[in-house]
Structures are given as structure tokens and as C-alpha cells.
Design a protein around this motif. Structure first.
Motif, PDB file in Angstrom:
ATOM      1  N   THR A 498      35.676  39.247  55.139  1.00  0.00           N
ATOM      2  CA  THR A 498      36.658  38.289  55.638  1.00  0.00           C
ATOM      3  C   THR A 498      38.057  38.901  55.665  1.00  0.00           C
ATOM      4  N   PRO A 499      38.963  38.322  56.474  1.00  0.00           N
ATOM      5  CA  PRO A 499      40.359  38.788  56.451  1.00  0.00           C
ATOM      6  C   PRO A 499      40.980  38.666  55.061  1.00  0.00           C
ATOM      7  N   GLU A 500      40.603  37.601  54.314  1.00  0.00           N
ATOM      8  CA  GLU A 500      41.128  37.421  52.965  1.00  0.00           C
ATOM      9  C   GLU A 500      40.697  38.561  52.048  1.00  0.00           C
ATOM     10  N   LEU A 501      39.455  38.969  52.153  1.00  0.00           N
ATOM     11  CA  LEU A 501      38.950  40.040  51.307  1.00  0.00           C
ATOM     12  C   LEU A 501      39.685  41.346  51.598  1.00  0.00           C
ATOM     13  N   LYS A 502      39.906  41.600  52.860  1.00  0.00           N
ATOM     14  CA  LYS A 502      40.606  42.822  53.266  1.00  0.00           C
ATOM     15  C   LYS A 502      42.059  42.803  52.821  1.00  0.00           C
ATOM     16  N   LYS A 503      42.692  41.630  52.885  1.00  0.00           N
ATOM     17  CA  LYS A 503      44.118  41.506  52.595  1.00  0.00           C
ATOM     18  C   LYS A 503      44.406  41.451  51.096  1.00  0.00           C
ATOM     19  N   PHE A 504      43.583  40.725  50.342  1.00  0.00           N
ATOM     20  CA  PHE A 504      43.965  40.351  48.983  1.00  0.00           C
ATOM     21  C   PHE A 504      43.162  41.025  47.868  1.00  0.00           C
ATOM     22  N   TYR A 505      42.180  41.872  48.229  1.00  0.00           N
ATOM     23  CA  TYR A 505      41.439  42.589  47.185  1.00  0.00           C
ATOM     24  C   TYR A 505      41.843  44.056  47.223  1.00  0.00           C
ATOM     25  N   PRO A 506      42.049  44.690  46.078  1.00  0.00           N
ATOM     26  CA  PRO A 506      41.952  44.145  44.723  1.00  0.00           C
ATOM     27  C   PRO A 506      43.147  43.261  44.392  1.00  0.00           C
ATOM     28  N   THR A 507      42.962  42.393  43.401  1.00  0.00           N
ATOM     29  CA  THR A 507      44.036  41.510  42.982  1.00  0.00           C
ATOM     30  C   THR A 507      45.022  42.306  42.113  1.00  0.00           C
ATOM     31  N   SER A 508      46.103  41.658  41.726  1.00  0.00           N
ATOM     32  CA  SER A 508      47.180  42.361  41.018  1.00  0.00           C
ATOM     33  C   SER A 508      47.075  42.226  39.507  1.00  0.00           C
ATOM     34  N   THR A 509      47.008  40.999  39.046  1.00  0.00           N
ATOM     35  CA  THR A 509      47.080  40.715  37.608  1.00  0.00           C
ATOM     36  C   THR A 509      46.042  39.677  37.226  1.00  0.00           C
ATOM     37  N   LEU A 510      45.448  39.859  36.073  1.00  0.00           N
ATOM     38  CA  LEU A 510      44.596  38.830  35.482  1.00  0.00           C
ATOM     39  C   LEU A 510      45.246  38.376  34.183  1.00  0.00           C
ATOM     40  N   VAL A 511      45.345  37.075  33.992  1.00  0.00           N
ATOM     41  CA  VAL A 511      45.891  36.510  32.753  1.00  0.00           C
ATOM     42  C   VAL A 511      44.757  35.776  32.044  1.00  0.00           C
ATOM     43  N   THR A 512      44.492  36.153  30.819  1.00  0.00           N
ATOM     44  CA  THR A 512      43.343  35.564  30.129  1.00  0.00           C
ATOM     45  C   THR A 512      43.531  35.626  28.622  1.00  0.00           C
ATOM     46  N   GLY A 513      42.688  34.894  27.910  1.00  0.00           N
ATOM     47  CA  GLY A 513      42.679  34.939  26.454  1.00  0.00           C
ATOM     48  C   GLY A 513      41.765  36.039  25.962  1.00  0.00           C
ATOM     49  N   PHE A 514      42.003  36.520  24.748  1.00  0.00           N
ATOM     50  CA  PHE A 514      41.193  37.624  24.221  1.00  0.00           C
ATOM     51  C   PHE A 514      39.750  37.214  23.967  1.00  0.00           C
ATOM     52  N   ASP A 515      39.502  35.900  23.841  1.00  0.00           N
ATOM     53  CA  ASP A 515      38.157  35.453  23.493  1.00  0.00           C
ATOM     54  C   ASP A 515      37.157  35.678  24.619  1.00  0.00           C
ATOM     55  N   ILE A 516      37.631  35.908  25.846  1.00  0.00           N
ATOM     56  CA  ILE A 516      36.675  36.174  26.935  1.00  0.00           C
ATOM     57  C   ILE A 516      36.853  37.566  27.513  1.00  0.00           C
ATOM     58  N   LEU A 517      37.423  38.477  26.720  1.00  0.00           N
ATOM     59  CA  LEU A 517      37.574  39.861  27.170  1.00  0.00           C
ATOM     60  C   LEU A 517      36.221  40.482  27.510  1.00  0.00           C
ATOM     61  N   PHE A 518      35.205  40.182  26.705  1.00  0.00           N
ATOM     62  CA  PHE A 518      33.882  40.757  26.940  1.00  0.00           C
ATOM     63  C   PHE A 518      32.997  39.834  27.768  1.00  0.00           C
ATOM     64  N   PHE A 519      33.098  38.519  27.528  1.00  0.00           N
ATOM     65  CA  PHE A 519      32.345  37.565  28.335  1.00  0.00           C
ATOM     66  C   PHE A 519      32.624  37.790  29.824  1.00  0.00           C
ATOM     67  N   TRP A 520      33.884  37.983  30.151  1.00  0.00           N
ATOM     68  CA  TRP A 520      34.310  37.864  31.548  1.00  0.00           C
ATOM     69  C   TRP A 520      35.018  39.101  32.092  1.00  0.00           C
ATOM     70  N   VAL A 521      36.074  39.550  31.406  1.00  0.00           N
ATOM     71  CA  VAL A 521      36.908  40.618  31.959  1.00  0.00           C
ATOM     72  C   VAL A 521      36.104  41.887  32.172  1.00  0.00           C
ATOM     73  N   ALA A 522      35.374  42.322  31.140  1.00  0.00           N
ATOM     74  CA  ALA A 522      34.597  43.559  31.250  1.00  0.00           C
ATOM     75  C   ALA A 522      33.568  43.457  32.370  1.00  0.00           C
ATOM     76  N   ARG A 523      32.951  42.299  32.505  1.00  0.00           N
ATOM     77  CA  ARG A 523      31.910  42.138  33.520  1.00  0.00           C
ATOM     78  C   ARG A 523      32.498  42.094  34.926  1.00  0.00           C
ATOM     79  N   MET A 524      33.712  41.511  35.069  1.00  0.00           N
ATOM     80  CA  MET A 524      34.370  41.553  36.380  1.00  0.00           C
ATOM     81  C   MET A 524      34.698  42.988  36.784  1.00  0.00           C
ATOM     82  N   ILE A 525      35.149  43.792  35.820  1.00  0.00           N
ATOM     83  CA  ILE A 525      35.456  45.193  36.136  1.00  0.00           C
ATOM     84  C   ILE A 525      34.187  45.914  36.575  1.00  0.00           C
TER      85      ILE A 525
END
Length: 917
Positions: A498-525
């Protein structure tokens, strides 16, 4: 403008206006550089709590700041289907109605959850809007909408095709209440004290001799299939290859040597091996080719068929059948003791694993599940952080991330619930007749590990092996975090380009709590690198927890929860946002109290009153002139303003929201409001003068800039005021963010005004301490440490006299104190110190003042003596609630400080010697 600020009227109006004008929307056609954040999608079961408030305030600050800087700012909103949590909510509703999911059946139950989502799942979205979140609501996503479901199927199929998803019968974490598998990081460990049981296992060929094992779970011994000793342990290594007679059964099990499983220093140095009920034992069983005998069922109750297979004694089997863990443990220990097999029992510190959702004790359980072969995905994600492609902020989290990723285990992604993404795998009934077990009441299907799945994006038309058309779909759904791992690119339209995917990926910043660093952040990477070839974001800002004022975790049971919705109603949204930003120090939990929020509500009121002052003084002409030609107070405030602008921008770049907020607060309250507005009064006195016209121009320019500087932190009040003063543009939200102009910074002028304000502050302090009315003029003298300081003050002598209401002011390097006077230190730029002397003759009644101070000193002494007794009493310190102890200590320090100050004042009043200035 109204006399006082009413947040309720302002906030709803401006949020609706911003939304209707499309300010939140990012355009794929815009040429400006994108700035993209994807929201950590809150659960549809959720209601806004203080953690959400902190997380989304920080995101909104970043997005508003970058948008005002001219970036094409996109904040992608959405919600998570939250499999187990949402299913639990609806099951509780059904239970209250006298129904259940089994009575409804899968299809009707899933539809019931969708109905609940339609009615209640959007609550938190409206609450995020209440917070001021400037998300692009045109791009609102849900982890189970059609587009994201398509992405989930595509990723599953591709990973399976690459050999990175497999199905197998393995030991997994099992919640016997939710009746589903859990991944390792969905298990919370709680420290507790259990028992360590020492059990004698007779040698099979010499029943008089025995091997003693130590275990915390004697009830699982009936499923033992081996005993391990260390091959280098001289106590036992001669027994390797022999067998023991397993107590309470008719089985013999081998003694094996295993240096991995056995710690010679722990327990007896001999370890029972139960491959079906312990993770380490499972791996040992693989190494030694030991059988797996499961003696517990999915409800964590003793399984009759398993006990038969384990050849447990018949009488014991009958007593144990269907018993839960604790009851089974007591019965087994009783039987061991009766048979003479129990050597001893001792207390033992241990960590008990519990389900992160329902807090039920988790059991290791042998069952067929789907897994992601994780190491090939983890390796590139490790390199991405090591190379700096992905930056974790604060940096201290980097080692946590790398340590976990380097020791990562395969990810169990299947869940035995109905709400979620059903696994895209089918089984041919003809080819898997013996592996498909179906029941009708309740209707269910169980697929054994021997079944051969067909993984596909859509249901297969025919079996590739036999050509038949009769299929059963895998009943399991995917772990909620599987779909969340795709969030940064699935929300932009992937797998479609999509045009959005081409324009906006990769994103710039992720803001999150440390409790989901492994649940979520690592898996997104991992998933971003695998399917997009790029990490999904560059910066990951990890914020801390919000706790109560005493540092305790907020919980309803403790009664210490601060509801963000309630405090927004009470103090205004901007006050809450600014509080959270000002307290967001990296790596440090926020100790929040309503008093802090109230304090920043006062800051909002201060800003409002400053706006009223500005507006009331705009009557008369404005004059354009270079800053160098304007009054010194104007040049000073613009210099200080641009220092502040630089500080705020640098702090936001570094994700130091606390420093940005505190820099803005200090400048606005203590410099702009407390001093500059006061300094302008002299220039504005003759409203038709050129000086007044120039000051009005500076007043408008500086205050309008202050509002833009503050807008990302306090969006509502700044927009309301900005609309009331002269400005350019239709909304402050899309006005340019201030940038620092170093040419406007003048250190010499800053030093001159700093000297002036230091003298005025000293005079005001003396007035306060001596109880001198503001209307009474003072006779004063300043002893300066240097001739340069004297020259700086002399140049602004009239200004000092006006601000401090001094009728006679002497400034010199050699000044003697007054006979009946008071003094205060004057700190000059660079740290040199002078002294301000004030003549008290005729201003105070010395006798009455002495009596007043002496009376107060007695009161303070009595209070300090009382507090000293308490604080020196160990019982008081140990037993009193922490908040009471803290208040007592604070009161003691405050009394001591006041006592010291008043003692000094009394001494000065008693002095009779001295000369005249």
C-alpha cells in the motif's frame, strides 16, 4: 477571556475542532519527512488507567512536537483483541446468565464476543481522546479486523513454509483454569516458601539399600521414569546403569548419569526424572530416551488412566483419581511415610509460576502445540540492537534485551481458547482418522500430535494425499502476541504493498513499558526484519511504572488507585499530562499523588492569569523595532526564552520529558510571570509612549512563543489562550514549533537582570521575615563584592527601587550595617556574594517582634522534642505506617529549619552595636 480557566468547556470543544479539521491525519502525498508512531494497542477489555495515561501522554507530546516541526506526523491507533482476557470477560457474563461457552458452541460464542466488542470494546478509545491523543483516527485498526487477519495468515503460512513453525508434542506451561497453553513470559513467578521432600528409592537388586532423592513435588513421583546422578559424584557413580524400585508402584526405573540436570551441591545429589511434569526433566528424558508418563490431566487433577499406565498401587490409585494437586500431594506423602520411604521434610524457598491473567498456579503439561522456531528470527534482532539500528532508551535496557534474546526458547504460539486468530491448518479426516478425536456433548475436537496438518491461506479444496474433501480445522487460536508482533507493518496494509506501507514504514519511535519488552517489542523487531527487511522502528523509549506517593503499586485492594479520568475531571487534562511528563525520569518509577497534579493545575492557572495580563495591556499601538532597540527587560526575556527553547528541544530529542517540562515550568513561572510581567509594568505605565509600544510587541511575541513551546505538553489551555491573543494561522496545533535563535541570547543582559532580581528578592525576603507591609517604603543599602557588581546595580538603581519599593538606596563596595537593621545575602552571577541592609527603624516594634519570635521558638522546641522522642523510638519507626513516619520526619525537619531561621532573627534584634550606612 473568562476570569478563571474552566478545562471542561475548553477540552471538548478543541478536541472536536482539531478532529473535524483533519489535523490528526497524515497524508501519503505530503512531501515532508514522516514521523511515525504506532500505539501499543490497548486491550478492548481495558479502561484508561494511569499507565495508559503516561504512555499516551508521552506519545502525544512527541507527535504534536514533530507535527509542529513540520514533519508528516502519523500516530496509528488501534486496539488488541486480547484473547484470554476478552474470553474471560464474556465467559463471566455467560456464567451470570446461567450459560457457558460450551452450551453456546464455538460459532455462537465467538459471535457473542464480537457483539460485546461492538458494544464495549471502544470505551478506551473514547478515553484516549479525552486525554488529548492526536491519533489518526481515520486509520484506526483492530488486531482481528480483515486486513490484520490476512496479515496473520500470511505470516503463519510463510513461517511454516520456511520451516520456522512446527507442531509437536512437548511440555508447555499450562493454565488449568484458562485451559490453555502459555508462553514462558506469560508465566509470572512469585517467591514463596515450600517444602523439600527427601524420598528413599530402594535399589532394585538390593532392596536394603536405597538412593535418596529430594523433590518439591512428591505427587509427580508416580510419573518418574528415571533417577539421575552426577557421573563424577563418587557417592553414586557406581550406581549408573542400575535401577531403583519406584515407591508406590510396580515399576523399576533406571539410574542415569547426567551432569546437566544434577547439581551435586543441591539436596541429596540425586534427582528424580519426571519428563511429563518438569521442563528440565523433559530435556533429560530426551537425552536418555526415557518414557513420558503424564499422571495429571488438563485440570491439574490426578488422571486415572495415567496412574494405571504408571502402574501405581491399586489402592492408592483409587484414592488419588481426580484429586487436585495439593490433595494428591498430601495423599502421596502420607503413603510414602506409611511405607517408610519418606526420609525427611524441610522448608525450601522457591518461585511459584502463575498465570499472568488469572493467577492460577501453572502446571508443566505434555500436549501437542504449535511453536515458532525462534533462534533464526532472534539472531538478526540481536544484531539490530547491537549495531544501533534499534536503540533502546534508557540504554540500561539493552543488556536485558540481549540477555533474554541470547537465551531465547522456541515460542509456543497455540492457545486452547476460541476467541482469536484460528490457526490456518486443516486435517484430512480420511488420512488422520485415528488422530482426530471428536465429541458431541460438548462439541469439541482434539488433534493428536500424530496428525498431519495442511497449512494454507484458505481452506483446502481437497487432500493432496487421498483426494478427499472432508477436513477438520485446527481448533486452536494463536497467542495474542503473534498478531501484535506484526502491528507496525500490518496496520499499514501489509501484505498488500500500500502507499501507506511505502510512505510510513519503518516507523520512528515506539513508546512502551518495560513489562512488554519481551512480550511485544522483541517480537516486533524479529517479525519486522523477517518480513520487511527492516527493523520496525529506530528508537524504543521505555518508560517506568506509575506508583502511589509511597512507591507502592496501585491496586484496588490497597485503595491507592488514582483514576486518570477522575483527576482529569477535577484538575483538567493538561494538569495531569504535565504532571506525568514532569515526573517521567528515565529508569525511575513515578511516585504520583493528587497534590502534584493539583500543583500543576495551579501552573495552568498561572498561565491563564498571565494571558489575562497580556490581553489587558494590549490597548495602545504596537511598534516594530530590532530587539537591540527595545527596553532591557524585553531583551532579557527574549534571551531567556531562547535559552529555554533550546533546552526544551534538546530534552525532547533525548526523550527527557521531565527536563523539558521542568525547563518550561521554571521559565514560565519563575522568569516570565514572576519577573518579566512585573518588569513590564514600568514601561507600560505610559501606554502611548514608544517604550510601551515596543514592550507590547515583545509581550505578544514572547507569550505567543511560550504557548507554542508549551503546546505538546498542555495542548488544550495553550490553544484556548492562543486563539485569544494576536497570532498567525488557524490553530496552534499546526503552528511552527519554536526553534532557538542563538543571536538573541545575550549573557551580559541576563547577568544584569539576575543581579537586579537578586537584590529585589533579598528585599522582599526581609519584608516577609520582618512582617513589613508592602506599602511601606524601605531605606536600604547594598554592599557589593566588586566594583563591577556596583556598576551593574547602579545602572538599574531606579528599576530596583521601583520593584522593591525602596525610597533610599545606597550601592557601594563599602557599606556599614544599620544600627537597627536586617540583612540578607545577594548572590551575583558567577557566585560572588554581597549583602543587602534594610533600616528597620520605625518599621517594626522591636519589643513585640522579640516576644512573637520567642513564643514561636518555644512552640517549635516543644514540637521538635515530641518528634525526637518518636523518631528515636525503634518501635515507632518499625510499626508506624510509612506515610505517618514520612510526615513526622518532614515536620521535624521543617520545625528545625524554622527554628534556626527565627533564632538568627532574634539575635539580630538583640544586637545593639553597629554603625549607620
Amino acid at each position: 477571556m473568562e476570569k478563571s480557566y474552566d478545562p471542561k468547556q475548553v477540552e471538548t470543544h478543541w478536541y472536536r475542532t482539531w478532529s473535524e479539521r483533519g489535523y490528526f491525519h497524515a497524508s501519503v502525498a505530503a512531501e515532508s519527512r514522516p514521523y511515525v508512531i504506532v500505539i501499543p494497542p490497548p486491550n478492548i477489555t481495558g479502561s484508561l488507567h494511569m499507565g495508559h495515561a503516561l504512555n499516551n501522554t508521552i506519545q502525544d507530546i512527541l507527535v504534536r512536537w514533530r507535527r509542529m516541526q513540520g514533519r508528516n506526523a502519523l500516530w496509528v491507533p488501534g486496539t488488541d483483541h486480547a484473547g484470554i482476557a476478552t474470553q474471560n470477560v464474556v465467559e463471566k457474563q455467560l456464567l451470570a446468565e446461567g450459560s457457558s461457552r460450551d452450551k453456546l458452541g464455538r460459532d455462537r460464542f465467538v459471535q457473542r464476543v464480537w457483539d460485546w466488542k461492538t458494544q464495549s470494546g471502544g470505551t478506551i478509545i473514547e478515553q484516549l481522546k479525552r486525554l488529548g491523543s492526536s491519533c489518526d483516527w481515520d486509520r484506526l485498526r483492530f488486531t482481528m479486523d480483515d486486513g490484520l487477519s490476512k496479515a496473520v495468515r500470511e505470516v503463519f503460512v510463510r513461517l511454516h513454509e520456511d520451516g520456522l513453525i512446527y507442531r509437536g508434542k512437548r511440555l508447555i506451561n499450562w493454565c488449568p483454569r484458562c485451559l490453555t497453553a502459555l508462553s514462558d513470559i506469560e508465566v509470572e513467578h512469585e517467591d514463596t516458601t515450600g517444602k523439600l521432600y527427601h524420598i528413599r528409592y530402594p535399589l532394585a537388586d538390593d532392596p536394603a539399600a536405597h538412593l535418596t532423592v529430594a523433590t518439591t513435588r512428591p505427587e509427580t513421583m508416580l510419573g518418574d521414569t528415571g533417577v539421575a546422578v552426577h557421573p563424577e559424584d563418587p557417592r553414586y557413580n557406581r550406581l549408573i546403569g542400575k535401577s531403583v524400585a519406584l515407591p508406590l508402584t510396580q515399576r523399576r526405573i533406571p539410574i542415569v548419569g547426567d551432569p546437566i540436570l544434577v547439581d551435586r551441591e543441591f539436596g541429596t545429589g540425586a534427582v528424580k526424572i519426571t519428563p511429563a511434569h518438569d521442563f528440565n526433566d523433559f530435556e533429560a528424558g530426551l537425552r536418555h530416551n526415557l518414557a513420558r508418563l503424564a499422571v495429571f490431566d488438563q485440570h491439574a487433577r490426578m488422571d486415572a488412566s495415567g496412574l494405571r499406565e504408571a502402574q501405581a498401587e491399586e489402592a492408592l490409585r483409587e484414592r488419588l483419581a481426580s484429586q487436585p494437586v495439593q490433595k494428591a500431594r498430601a495423599l502421596v506423602v502420607e503413603a510414602l511415610e506409611k511405607g517408610g520411604f519418606l526420609a525427611k521434610v524441610e522448608d525450601h524457598a522457591m518461585a511459584l509460576g502463575k498465570c499472568y491473567r488469572c493467577k492460577t498456579v501453572v502446571e508443566p503439561y505434555l500436549s501437542p502445540q504449535w511453536f515458532v522456531k525462534i533462534q533464526p528470527l532472534a539472531d538478526p534482532a540481536i544484531k539490530a540492537v547491537e549495531s544501533g539500528q534499534v536503540r533502546l532508551i534508557p540504554e540500561q535496557w539493552t543488556n536485558n534485551y540481549l540477555g533474554w534474546m541470547r537465551d531465547i526458547k522456541d515460542w509456543c504460539i497455540s492457545r486452547q481458547i476460541w476467541w482469536g486468530h484460528q490457526i490456518p491448518a486443516w486435517y484430512c479426516r480420511n488420512c488422520n482418522a485415528e488422530a482426530i478425536l471428536e465429541t458431541t456433548a460438548p462439541k469439541s475436537v482434539t488433534i493428536t500430535s500424530e496428525a498431519r496438518p495442511i497449512v494454507a491461506r484458505t481452506a483446502p479444496a481437497h487432500c493432496p494425499d487421498c483426494g478427499q474433501h472432508d477436513f477438520v480445522r485446527d481448533p486452536d487460536v494463536l497467542d495474542t502476541w503473534f498478531s501484535s508482533a506484526l502491528w507496525p507493518f500490518s496496520t499499514l496494509g501489509w501484505p498488500d504493498q500500500t502507499p501507506e506501507l511505502k510512505k510510513f514504514y519503518p516507523t520512528s519511535t515506539l513508546v512502551t513499558g518495560f513489562d512488554i519488552l519481551f512480550f511485544w517489542v522483541a517480537r516486533m523487531i524479529m517479525m519486522g526484519l523477517k518480513f520487511m527487511g527492516q527493523a520496525p522502528f529506530h528508537d524504543v523509549y521505555i518508560h517506568a511504572l506509575v506508583r502511589d506517593a509511597e512507591g507502592q503499586k496501585m491496586s484496588k485492594s490497597k485503595g491507592n488507585v488514582i483514576d486518570p479520568l477522575q483527576v482529569m475531571d477535577k484538575y483538567g487534562t493538561d494538569a495531569l499530562r504535565f504532571t506525568l511528563a514532569a515526573m517521567a525520569s528515565p529508569g525511575r518509577d513515578i511516585k504520583l499523588s493528587e497534590e502534584r497534579i493539583e500543583g500543576y493545575r495551579n501552573f495552568a492557572n498561572k498561565l491563564w492569569n498571565a494571558a489575562r495580563f497580556v490581553l489587558m495591556n494590549l490597548e495602545g499601538p504596537l511598534a516594530e523595532a530590532p530587539l537591540a532597540d527595545r527596553p532591557i527587560a524585553d531583551r532579557w526575556i527574549m534571551s531567556r526564552l531562547h535559552r529555554c527553547i533550546g533546552d526544551v528541544n534538546r530534552s525532547l530529542e533525548a526523550y527527557r520529558f521531565d527536563e523539558a517540562a521542568n525547563a518550561a515550568y521554571h521559565f514560565i513561572w519563575h522568569e516570565y510571570c514572576d519577573w518579566y510581567l512585573e518588569l513590564t509594568k514600568t514601561a507600560l505605565a505610559d501606554k502611548d509612549s514608544q517604550q510601551a509600544a515596543l514592550t507590547r510587541t515583545t509581550l505578544v511575541e514572547s507569550f505567543e512563543t511560550v504557548l507554542r513551546l508549551l503546546h505538546p505538553l498542555m495542548p488544550f489551555i495553550t490553544e484556548e489562550i492562543w486563539q485569544a491573543i494576536p497570532h498567525t494561522g488557524e490553530s496552534i496545533m499546526v503552528a511552527p514549533y519554536p526553534s532557538q535563535h542563538t543571536a538573541l541570547i545575550d549573557e551580559d543582559i541576563e547577568n544584569q537582570i539576575a543581579s537586579v532580581t537578586s537584590v529585589v528578592s533579598a528585599a522582599r525576603n526581609i519584608r516577609g521575615s520582618q512582617g513589613i507591609a508592602p506599602s511601606r517604603a524601605l531605606h536600604a543599602a547594598v554592599a557589593t563584592p566588586t566594583a563591577a557588581c556596583k556598576a551593574a546595580l547602579t545602572a538599574h538603581q531606579d528599576l530596583i527601587a521601583s520593584l522593591a519599593r525602596i525610597s533610599t538606596l545606597v550601592i557601594d563596595t563599602d557599606v556599614r550595617p544599620y544600627m537597627n537593621g536586617a540583612s540578607a545575602s545577594v548572590v551575583f552571577p558567577g557566585g560572588s556574594v554581597g549583602i543587602l541592609y534594610v533600616d528597620l527603624t520605625g518599621l517594626i516594634d522591636v519589643g513585640k517582634e522579640k516576644a512573637r519570635i520567642e513564643k514561636r521558638l518555644k512552640e517549635l522546641a516543644a514540637q521538635m522534642e515530641q518528634d525526637d522522642k518518636k523518631l528515636s523510638n525503634p518501635d515507632f519507626v518499625a510499626k508506624v505506617p510509612p506515610d505517618v513516619l514520612k510526615k513526622t520526619q518532614a515536620r521535624h525537619e521543617e520545625c528545625r529549619a524554622e527554628h534556626d531561621k527565627l533564632s538568627g532573627e532574634l539575635q539580630r534584634l538583640r544586637e545593639t552595636a553597629g554603625g549607620s550606612a
